[in-house]
Design a protein around this motif. Structure first.
Motif, PDB file in Angstrom:
ATOM      1  N   SER A   1       0.780  -1.000  -0.007  1.00  0.00           N
ATOM      2  CA  SER A   1      -0.031   0.005  -0.062  1.00  0.00           C
ATOM      3  C   SER A   1       0.765   1.222  -0.010  1.00  0.00           C
ATOM      4  N   MET A   2       2.247   0.954   0.328  1.00  0.00           N
ATOM      5  CA  MET A   2       3.063   2.176   0.348  1.00  0.00           C
ATOM      6  C   MET A   2       3.703   2.516  -1.031  1.00  0.00           C
ATOM      7  N   ASN A   3       3.881   3.932  -1.422  1.00  0.00           N
ATOM      8  CA  ASN A   3       4.340   4.318  -2.381  1.00  0.00           C
ATOM      9  C   ASN A   3       5.495   5.179  -2.062  1.00  0.00           C
ATOM     10  N   GLN A   4       6.057   6.090  -3.227  1.00  0.00           N
ATOM     11  CA  GLN A   4       7.344   6.825  -2.810  1.00  0.00           C
ATOM     12  C   GLN A   4       7.101   7.964  -1.885  1.00  0.00           C
ATOM     13  N   GLN A   5       5.957   8.588  -2.034  1.00  0.00           N
ATOM     14  CA  GLN A   5       5.702   9.572  -0.691  1.00  0.00           C
ATOM     15  C   GLN A   5       5.652   9.065   0.482  1.00  0.00           C
TER      16      GLN A   5
ATOM     17  N   GLY B   1      11.297   9.570   6.034  1.00  0.00           N
ATOM     18  CA  GLY B   1      12.730  10.133   6.086  1.00  0.00           C
ATOM     19  C   GLY B   1      13.517   9.378   5.669  1.00  0.00           C
ATOM     20  N   ILE B   2      13.167   8.324   4.692  1.00  0.00           N
ATOM     21  CA  ILE B   2      14.090   7.379   4.159  1.00  0.00           C
ATOM     22  C   ILE B   2      14.226   7.908   2.654  1.00  0.00           C
ATOM     23  N   ASN B   3      15.613   8.325   2.302  1.00  0.00           N
ATOM     24  CA  ASN B   3      15.918   8.675   1.078  1.00  0.00           C
ATOM     25  C   ASN B   3      16.334   7.604   0.062  1.00  0.00           C
TER      26      ASN B   3
ATOM     27  N   GLU C   1      14.973   0.240  -4.056  1.00  0.00           N
ATOM     28  CA  GLU C   1      16.039   0.099  -3.450  1.00  0.00           C
ATOM     29  C   GLU C   1      15.907  -0.205  -1.937  1.00  0.00           C
ATOM     30  N   MET C   2      14.811   0.165  -1.541  1.00  0.00           N
ATOM     31  CA  MET C   2      14.551  -0.246  -0.088  1.00  0.00           C
ATOM     32  C   MET C   2      14.117  -1.662  -0.002  1.00  0.00           C
ATOM     33  N   VAL C   3      13.444  -2.151  -0.728  1.00  0.00           N
ATOM     34  CA  VAL C   3      12.893  -3.586  -0.758  1.00  0.00           C
ATOM     35  C   VAL C   3      14.421  -4.602  -1.128  1.00  0.00           C
TER      36      VAL C   3
END
Length: 232
Positions: A120-124, A130-132, A137-139
């Protein structure tokens, strides 16, 4: 033994509708996912009834706590005889390793996978934390952490499966929610794929809820999807 690729999400508030749906499906065609709402309302008794009907269960409680607490929770979940359990990768290496060790001591260890980023989460949403980093990349970072910690796989969006396959290999399980047949609505999912697209991209198992659970004929909907993905 068959290895159904579809995991039907039993997103219900109580046991009665969950059991009613299960009775209309077949354990040879799917596994079932029991999440926080349903498990909180019904407890282990529902799992026992579902497993007696032949279904393998993904207990989706996303454990996330200090290492010892998470390890004990995973051990308790494993003792219920479920097929798969999960934790949050954001709990960190010590928590992931403690969970894996706890599960490995069980007589019949379930698959242990980690949640990377909720579909359900997107870039915003990521930026708000606070994660750049991009979702991909995060996954990838969290998936590699889970793999290095000895886990069997991760929960991820089908949009990240090709990337994870390249970096984590063919034996690492990729469980993908946010799967919608072409004719289905997106509901509250932001990053989705069709069943065929997801498997071709490298998904191991597909979590599907409303397109099956809210269908006029859930068994036929399940059969249709299985027919679409046969051979993939």
């Amino acid at each position: 033994m068959s290895d159904p690729k579809i995991i039907v999400a039993l997103d219900y508030p109580g046991a009665a509708p969950a059991l009613a749906l299960a009775h209309r499906l077949s354990p040879e065609l799917c596994r079932l996912k029991v999440g926080k709402e349903l498990f909180t309302a019904t407890g282990p008794a529902l799992l026992e009834k579902l497993m007696k009907s032949g279904f393998e269960i993904f207990l989706d409680l996303k454990f996330h706590d200090i290492p010892n607490t998470t390890a004990q929770a995973c051990k308790a979940a494993a003792s219920l005889g479920v097929w798969m359990i999960n934790v949050h990768a954001l709990g960190g290496r010590k928590m992931l390793e403690a969970a894996q060790l706890a599960v490995s001591t069980c007589a019949q260890p379930p698959k242990l996978i980690a949640v990377t980023l909720l579909t359900s989460m997107n870039q915003q949403d990521i930026s708000d934390l606070g994660i750049n980093a991009t979702p991909g990349e995060m996954v990838l970072r969290l998936a590699k952490l889970a793999q290095d910690s000895g886990l069997d796989g991760v929960v991820c969006s089908a949009m990240e499966t090709a990337l994870l396959r390249r970096h984590c290999g063919s034996k690492f399980s990729l469980v993908t929610p946010g799967i919608r047949p072409l004719e289905a609505s997106l509901d509250d999912q932001s990053r989705v794929m069709t069943p065929e697209e997801a498997l071709m991209a490298g998904s191991s198992y597909l979590v599907i809820g409303r397109p099956i659970t809210r269908a006029v004929d859930p068994l036929q909907a399940l059969l249709d999807i299985n027919s679409q993905i046969r051979g993939l």
